[in-house]
Design a protein around this motif. Structure first.
Motif, PDB file in Angstrom:
ATOM      1  N   TYR A   1      26.853  39.353   7.314  1.00  0.00           N
ATOM      2  CA  TYR A   1      26.802  40.805   7.269  1.00  0.00           C
ATOM      3  C   TYR A   1      26.700  41.388   8.677  1.00  0.00           C
ATOM      4  O   TYR A   1      27.388  42.368   9.002  1.00  0.00           O
ATOM      5  CB  TYR A   1      25.618  41.283   6.415  1.00  0.00           C
TER       6      TYR A   1
ATOM      7  N   HIS B   1      30.077  41.117  10.382  1.00  0.00           N
ATOM      8  CA  HIS B   1      31.000  42.091   9.815  1.00  0.00           C
ATOM      9  C   HIS B   1      30.672  43.493  10.341  1.00  0.00           C
ATOM     10  O   HIS B   1      31.571  44.241  10.730  1.00  0.00           O
ATOM     11  CB  HIS B   1      30.901  42.065   8.280  1.00  0.00           C
ATOM     12  N   LEU B   2      29.401  43.839  10.379  1.00  0.00           N
ATOM     13  CA  LEU B   2      28.975  45.151  10.845  1.00  0.00           C
ATOM     14  C   LEU B   2      29.260  45.338  12.330  1.00  0.00           C
ATOM     15  O   LEU B   2      29.578  46.445  12.768  1.00  0.00           O
ATOM     16  CB  LEU B   2      27.487  45.348  10.557  1.00  0.00           C
ATOM     17  N   SER B   3      29.186  44.279  13.109  1.00  0.00           N
ATOM     18  CA  SER B   3      29.401  44.385  14.558  1.00  0.00           C
ATOM     19  C   SER B   3      30.829  44.798  14.892  1.00  0.00           C
ATOM     20  O   SER B   3      31.082  45.349  15.960  1.00  0.00           O
ATOM     21  CB  SER B   3      29.054  43.080  15.266  1.00  0.00           C
ATOM     22  N   LYS B   4      31.752  44.570  13.968  1.00  0.00           N
ATOM     23  CA  LYS B   4      33.145  44.990  14.195  1.00  0.00           C
ATOM     24  C   LYS B   4      33.297  46.494  13.999  1.00  0.00           C
ATOM     25  O   LYS B   4      34.234  47.093  14.504  1.00  0.00           O
ATOM     26  CB  LYS B   4      34.077  44.255  13.238  1.00  0.00           C
ATOM     27  N   ARG B   5      32.371  47.099  13.244  1.00  0.00           N
ATOM     28  CA  ARG B   5      32.473  48.521  12.938  1.00  0.00           C
ATOM     29  C   ARG B   5      31.483  49.384  13.694  1.00  0.00           C
ATOM     30  O   ARG B   5      31.802  50.495  14.088  1.00  0.00           O
ATOM     31  CB  ARG B   5      32.276  48.759  11.428  1.00  0.00           C
ATOM     32  N   ASN B   6      30.257  48.902  13.870  1.00  0.00           N
ATOM     33  CA  ASN B   6      29.224  49.770  14.427  1.00  0.00           C
ATOM     34  C   ASN B   6      28.194  48.960  15.216  1.00  0.00           C
ATOM     35  O   ASN B   6      27.201  48.498  14.668  1.00  0.00           O
ATOM     36  CB  ASN B   6      28.539  50.547  13.299  1.00  0.00           C
ATOM     37  N   LYS B   7      28.425  48.823  16.494  1.00  0.00           N
ATOM     38  CA  LYS B   7      27.538  48.033  17.343  1.00  0.00           C
ATOM     39  C   LYS B   7      26.159  48.674  17.507  1.00  0.00           C
ATOM     40  O   LYS B   7      25.167  47.976  17.688  1.00  0.00           O
ATOM     41  CB  LYS B   7      28.192  47.782  18.696  1.00  0.00           C
TER      42      LYS B   7
ATOM     43  N   ASP C   1      24.401  50.259  15.156  1.00  0.00           N
ATOM     44  CA  ASP C   1      23.601  49.866  14.001  1.00  0.00           C
ATOM     45  C   ASP C   1      23.135  48.420  14.124  1.00  0.00           C
ATOM     46  O   ASP C   1      21.997  48.100  13.787  1.00  0.00           O
ATOM     47  CB  ASP C   1      24.377  50.054  12.692  1.00  0.00           C
TER      48      ASP C   1
ATOM     49  N   TYR D   1      19.637  51.059   6.510  1.00  0.00           N
ATOM     50  CA  TYR D   1      19.688  49.615   6.289  1.00  0.00           C
ATOM     51  C   TYR D   1      18.321  49.062   5.899  1.00  0.00           C
ATOM     52  O   TYR D   1      17.283  49.582   6.298  1.00  0.00           O
ATOM     53  CB  TYR D   1      20.187  48.896   7.545  1.00  0.00           C
TER      54      TYR D   1
END
Length: 92
Positions: free
Chosen positions: A17, A20-26, A28, A64
């Motif tokens: 997770y 995956h999130l690091s590709k969209r919102n560093k 967060d 989160y």
């Protein structure tokens, strides 16, 4: 007074997770990692969970949630991050 040492481990799903999130919102991801790093110092301030996460605790960071357990049987203690996700999805 000597400070306790902790190892922090992520389950494969929690690690996936974050990747995956690091590709969209560093931003967060940075907030989530900062919250995880604070768990040893604030471990008694987190809500204990019931149901499918019975025995675990929850840390909040924005929308989160971080579901974790602390194992104090061996030293260094282990903080295991079981799940990371949005509040609306994590408890399902």
């Amino acid at each position: 007074m000597k400070k306790d040492t902790y190892n922090i481990t992520l389950t494969p799903s929690a690690d996936k997770y974050l990747k995956h999130l690091s590709k969209r919102n560093k931003d967060d991801v940075k907030r989530i990692i900062d919250t995880i790093k604070e768990i040893p110092d604030n471990q008694y301030n987190y809500k204990s969970l019931e149901g499918k996460f019975k025995g675990a605790k929850r840390a909040r960071t924005g929308d989160y949630r971080i579901i974790f357990t602390i194992n104090k049987k061996n030293k260094p203690f282990e903080i295991r991050i079981h799940e990371i996700g949005l509040r609306k999805n994590i408890y399902k």
